[in-house]
Design an enzyme around this catalytic site. Structure first.
Site, PDB file in Angstrom:
ATOM      1  N   ASN A   1      -9.059   8.114   5.418  1.00  0.00           N
ATOM      2  CA  ASN A   1      -7.869   7.770   4.662  1.00  0.00           C
ATOM      3  C   ASN A   1      -6.668   7.942   5.264  1.00  0.00           C
ATOM      4  O   ASN A   1      -6.375   8.630   6.463  1.00  0.00           O
ATOM      5  CB  ASN A   1      -7.853   8.547   3.294  1.00  0.00           C
ATOM      6  CG  ASN A   1      -9.331   8.334   2.635  1.00  0.00           C
ATOM      7  OD1 ASN A   1     -10.169   7.630   2.737  1.00  0.00           O
ATOM      8  ND2 ASN A   1      -9.298   9.429   1.583  1.00  0.00           N
TER       9      ASN A   1
ATOM     10  N   HIS B   1      -8.000   7.115  11.238  1.00  0.00           N
ATOM     11  CA  HIS B   1      -7.410   5.641  10.981  1.00  0.00           C
ATOM     12  C   HIS B   1      -6.020   5.486  10.777  1.00  0.00           C
ATOM     13  O   HIS B   1      -5.673   4.274  10.509  1.00  0.00           O
ATOM     14  CB  HIS B   1      -8.378   4.942   9.893  1.00  0.00           C
ATOM     15  CG  HIS B   1      -9.578   4.927  10.360  1.00  0.00           C
ATOM     16  ND1 HIS B   1     -10.618   4.559   9.201  1.00  0.00           N
ATOM     17  CD2 HIS B   1     -10.362   5.085  11.274  1.00  0.00           C
ATOM     18  CE1 HIS B   1     -11.814   4.618   9.716  1.00  0.00           C
ATOM     19  NE2 HIS B   1     -11.801   4.806  11.082  1.00  0.00           N
TER      20      HIS B   1
ATOM     21  N   GLY C   1     -17.137  10.781  -0.231  1.00  0.00           N
ATOM     22  CA  GLY C   1     -16.510   9.697  -0.789  1.00  0.00           C
ATOM     23  C   GLY C   1     -16.358   8.524   0.401  1.00  0.00           C
ATOM     24  O   GLY C   1     -15.448   7.773   0.476  1.00  0.00           O
TER      25      GLY C   1
ATOM     26  N   ARG D   1       1.009  -1.362   0.044  1.00  0.00           N
ATOM     27  CA  ARG D   1       0.045  -0.151   0.047  1.00  0.00           C
ATOM     28  C   ARG D   1       0.898   1.194   0.090  1.00  0.00           C
ATOM     29  O   ARG D   1       0.515   2.132  -0.748  1.00  0.00           O
ATOM     30  CB  ARG D   1      -0.977  -0.072   1.154  1.00  0.00           C
ATOM     31  CG  ARG D   1      -1.920  -1.238   1.416  1.00  0.00           C
ATOM     32  CD  ARG D   1      -3.075  -1.220   0.465  1.00  0.00           C
ATOM     33  NE  ARG D   1      -2.448  -1.798  -0.902  1.00  0.00           N
ATOM     34  CZ  ARG D   1      -2.134  -2.868  -1.074  1.00  0.00           C
ATOM     35  NH1 ARG D   1      -2.019  -3.825   0.035  1.00  0.00           N
ATOM     36  NH2 ARG D   1      -1.988  -3.435  -2.309  1.00  0.00           N
TER      37      ARG D   1
ATOM     38  N   ALA E   1     -16.262  12.290  -6.277  1.00  0.00           N
ATOM     39  CA  ALA E   1     -15.565  13.458  -5.484  1.00  0.00           C
ATOM     40  C   ALA E   1     -15.496  14.630  -6.189  1.00  0.00           C
ATOM     41  O   ALA E   1     -15.822  15.595  -5.867  1.00  0.00           O
ATOM     42  CB  ALA E   1     -14.386  13.067  -4.764  1.00  0.00           C
TER      43      ALA E   1
END
Length: 231
Positions: free
Chosen positions: A88, A105, A170, A57, A215
């Site tokens: 995000n 997060h 989003g 990632r 978005a």
């Protein structure tokens, strides 16, 4: 007095930058069961799998750029006292120029000590099981996994409570406690919900204007109204 704008952003915010959304319809994340790579139990069971997942990632993130929606939100700082509360873990809001971001997060480009969660370090390379800090502590991704506390939640709530304008963008509004934030809005707050597949949100204090678009298109449709409404 400058009006307060709070943005609640989710995976759809970064989708136009090429960052894949949280999980597909089958509940898998890049072919993995989410609990294998995003839970304390998964970490205990197979650290190498989890580290490899986030290394991939991280590498992907470093090839991506902020999209038009990120840039439009950054521009709104010229008109509003703006806070972005994001689910995000990427840094695209920062790279677009937004200056006040609360990451609910965690952050992909940071790691932390497994022994002291307050010892957090910038990290842009692969993370290995042998990596340690200067105290000899092993390191883990600085990500809030399922079942873990969300340290920034109360901070985010305090901003939502004071917001004059709220933009939800989003996000499926399915991941809690992030999805609960809109319920702290003032009754007279002006709220927009931009998503290609907006969820039904029940019993919110304020009326929500729904814009079923991605978005960038959704933001472009309201940007002039937001600028004109800033005084």
């Amino acid at each position: 007095m400058e009006k307060r704008l709070v943005v609640l952003s989710g995976a759809g915010m970064s989708a136009e930058s090429g960052i894949q959304t949280f999980r597909d319809a089958g509940g898998l994340w890049e072919g993995h069961d989410v609990m294998e790579v995003a839970s304390p139990e998964g970490w205990k069971k197979n650290k190498e799998l989890v580290l490899d997942f986030y290394n991939q990632r991280r590498r992907q993130l470093l090839t991506c750029e902020p999209n038009e929606a990120h840039l439009l939100l950054a521009e709104l700082e010229q008109y509003y006292n703006t806070t972005i509360v994001t689910q995000n873990v990427d840094d695209l809001h920062e790279r677009a120029g937004s200056s006040h971001i609360i990451h609910l997060h965690g952050e992909l480009l940071k790691v932390r000590s497994v022994q002291n969660s307050k010892l957090i370090y910038p990290w842009s390379k692969d993370l290995h099981n042998t990596d340690i800090n200067d105290l000899g502590h092993k390191l883990r991704p600085h990500i809030v996994w399922f079942g873990e506390m969300v340290p920034e939640l109360e901070n985010a709530v305090s901003y939502v409570k004071k917001a004059d304008i709220i933009i939800i963008i989003g996000t499926s509004m399915q991941v809690y406690p992030a999805a609960s934030l809109i319920h702290y809005a003032k009754p007279n707050a002006l709220a927009y919900y931009i998503d290609t597949n907006p969820a039904i949100i029940n019993q919110t204090p304020c009326k929500i204007n729904i814009i079923a678009e991605k978005a960038s298109i959704g933001l472009k449709s309201i940007i002039n109204d937001l600028k004109n409404n800033s005084q």
